[in-house]
Design a protein around this motif. Structure first.
Motif, PDB file in Angstrom:
ATOM      1  N   ARG A 166       0.806  -1.219   0.000  1.00 47.48           N
ATOM      2  CA  ARG A 166       0.000   0.000   0.000  1.00 47.48           C
ATOM      3  C   ARG A 166       0.840   1.271   0.000  1.00 47.48           C
ATOM      4  O   ARG A 166       0.315   2.365  -0.135  1.00 47.48           O
ATOM      5  N   LYS A 167       2.142   1.146   0.221  1.00 46.77           N
ATOM      6  CA  LYS A 167       3.050   2.303   0.212  1.00 46.77           C
ATOM      7  C   LYS A 167       2.570   3.395   1.170  1.00 46.77           C
ATOM      8  O   LYS A 167       2.510   4.587   0.825  1.00 46.77           O
ATOM      9  N   ALA A 168       2.243   2.993   2.390  1.00 46.19           N
ATOM     10  CA  ALA A 168       1.757   3.944   3.392  1.00 46.19           C
ATOM     11  C   ALA A 168       2.866   4.899   3.810  1.00 46.19           C
ATOM     12  O   ALA A 168       4.039   4.527   3.906  1.00 46.19           O
ATOM     13  N   ASP A 169       2.486   6.148   4.060  1.00 44.55           N
ATOM     14  CA  ASP A 169       3.440   7.163   4.508  1.00 44.55           C
ATOM     15  C   ASP A 169       3.561   7.197   6.031  1.00 44.55           C
ATOM     16  O   ASP A 169       4.611   7.539   6.565  1.00 44.55           O
ATOM     17  N   TYR A 170       2.466   6.857   6.708  1.00 52.38           N
ATOM     18  CA  TYR A 170       2.432   6.892   8.165  1.00 52.38           C
ATOM     19  C   TYR A 170       1.880   5.568   8.690  1.00 52.38           C
ATOM     20  O   TYR A 170       1.061   4.918   8.032  1.00 52.38           O
ATOM     21  N   VAL A 171       2.299   5.215   9.898  1.00 50.05           N
ATOM     22  CA  VAL A 171       1.636   4.178  10.676  1.00 50.05           C
ATOM     23  C   VAL A 171       1.206   4.813  11.995  1.00 50.05           C
ATOM     24  O   VAL A 171       2.018   5.432  12.690  1.00 50.05           O
ATOM     25  N   CYS A 172      -0.090   4.679  12.297  1.00 47.57           N
ATOM     26  CA  CYS A 172      -0.636   5.231  13.539  1.00 47.57           C
ATOM     27  C   CYS A 172      -1.002   4.081  14.466  1.00 47.57           C
ATOM     28  O   CYS A 172      -1.780   3.195  14.086  1.00 47.57           O
ATOM     29  N   LEU A 223       9.406   5.770   6.863  1.00 46.54           N
ATOM     30  CA  LEU A 223       8.062   5.683   7.417  1.00 46.54           C
ATOM     31  C   LEU A 223       7.920   6.622   8.618  1.00 46.54           C
ATOM     32  O   LEU A 223       8.796   6.682   9.473  1.00 46.54           O
ATOM     33  N   LYS A 224       6.810   7.350   8.676  1.00 49.04           N
ATOM     34  CA  LYS A 224       6.555   8.244   9.806  1.00 49.04           C
ATOM     35  C   LYS A 224       5.613   7.562  10.795  1.00 49.04           C
ATOM     36  O   LYS A 224       4.691   6.848  10.394  1.00 49.04           O
TER      37      LYS A 224
END
Length: 295
Positions: free
Chosen positions: A226-232, A258-259
């Motif tokens: 998914r090429k996510a920019d953030y993980v919360c 990754l942020k």
């Protein structure tokens, strides 16, 4: 306020149809900008979505749906208390009726009461003053034995699904980052995560919502895909802090760009090096974070 193009994107109704419904049936009455453009409110969006559901799910005509909407508005005006205290009483009464219906597993009645809430209160009040407090309430009642496991699970799932159904209302902005949102393994409480996910979606972020008690297995592959920019990560129980921090360390090592976003009381005891990622718990703090991170 939304332009007609934005209103169309939010509702899936073409601009031509929105204008036709406005002119023929008066179902929305957008204000005009100084340049003469139509501007729609959140309530207009909710009314358009309600009309669309009537046509698609109930199979009635737009003229019938418009009459029903006008009747609802008239009933709402007649029932509207004259003072704010009266409004609070009406909300309290609706909350008790909805909670009672959910405790008795009356799904259709609960759905009807929720629809009534949207008509009376709008999106934000229904979410923040009705559904979320009930989600917290049933968790508290379960902990002290006032609600059974089945009741707590049913109510949690009902309200969670209602909240998640809001996601398609807010369009994804391709210029905004994508976020993977989860509670780490063992953590069951997802209220804070759900609210922040909705907040991000309102900002235009793509949110991949994984919910409570998410195992670490498979996260790496999902991040690649998914090429996510953030993980919360949201954590309320400090018992699961060590495992959550191991997960954070692993993700940071594997994905240096990754942020990370950490939220919830469970991260209060985290070492200082994690403080830069901990999100403030209030709306003002969220807005400051969004201004810095999302622009």
């Amino acid at each position: 306020m939304y332009t007609i193009r934005q209103a169309s994107s939010l509702t899936g109704i073409t601009p031509v149809t929105i204008r036709a419904w406005e002119q023929r049936y008066g179902v929305v009455q957008p204000v005009r900008s100084p340049a003469g453009y139509r501007l729609f409110t959140n309530k207009d969006i909710e009314d358009l979505l309600w009309l669309k559901r009537c046509l698609e799910e109930e199979g009635i005509s737009i003229s019938q749906a418009a009459r029903l909407l006008q009747q609802q508005r008239k009933q709402q005006r007649l029932a509207e208390p004259p003072a704010e205290a009266g409004k609070d009483e009406a909300l309290d009464d609706l909350s008790e009726r909805l909670y009672s219906a959910l405790l008795e597993f009356q799904t259709e009645r609960a759905r009807s009461l929720t629809e009534l809430a949207f008509t009376m209160l709008g999106f934000e009040k229904t979410l923040y003053r009705l559904l979320v407090p009930l989600l917290i309430r049933v968790g508290d009642d379960w902990e002290v034995g006032k609600a059974t496991v089945a009741q707590e699970h049913f109510i949690t799932q009902f309200i969670t699904q209602k909240c998640l159904s809001f996601f398609p209302v807010f369009p994804v902005d391709p210029a905004m980052p994508s976020v993977l949102a989860l509670c780490p393994s063992g953590e069951q409480h997802q209220v804070g995560l759900l609210l922040f996910a909705l907040y991000l979606r309102q900002k235009g972020c793509e949110v991949i919502y994984l919910g409570p008690d998410t195992p670490a297995d498979g996260l790496e592959a999902m991040l690649v895909e998914r090429k996510a920019d953030y993980v919360c990560l949201s954590l309320t129980n400090p018992q699961f802090l060590p495992g959550a921090l191991r997960l954070v360390n692993s993700l940071v090592d594997l994905f240096p760009h990754l942020k990370i976003i950490l939220g919830g009381e469970g991260f209060a005891g985290a070492p200082d090096r994690y403080r830069k990622w901990i999100l403030p718990g209030d709306a003002e703090g969220w807005n400051r974070w969004a201004a810095e991170e999302l622009g």
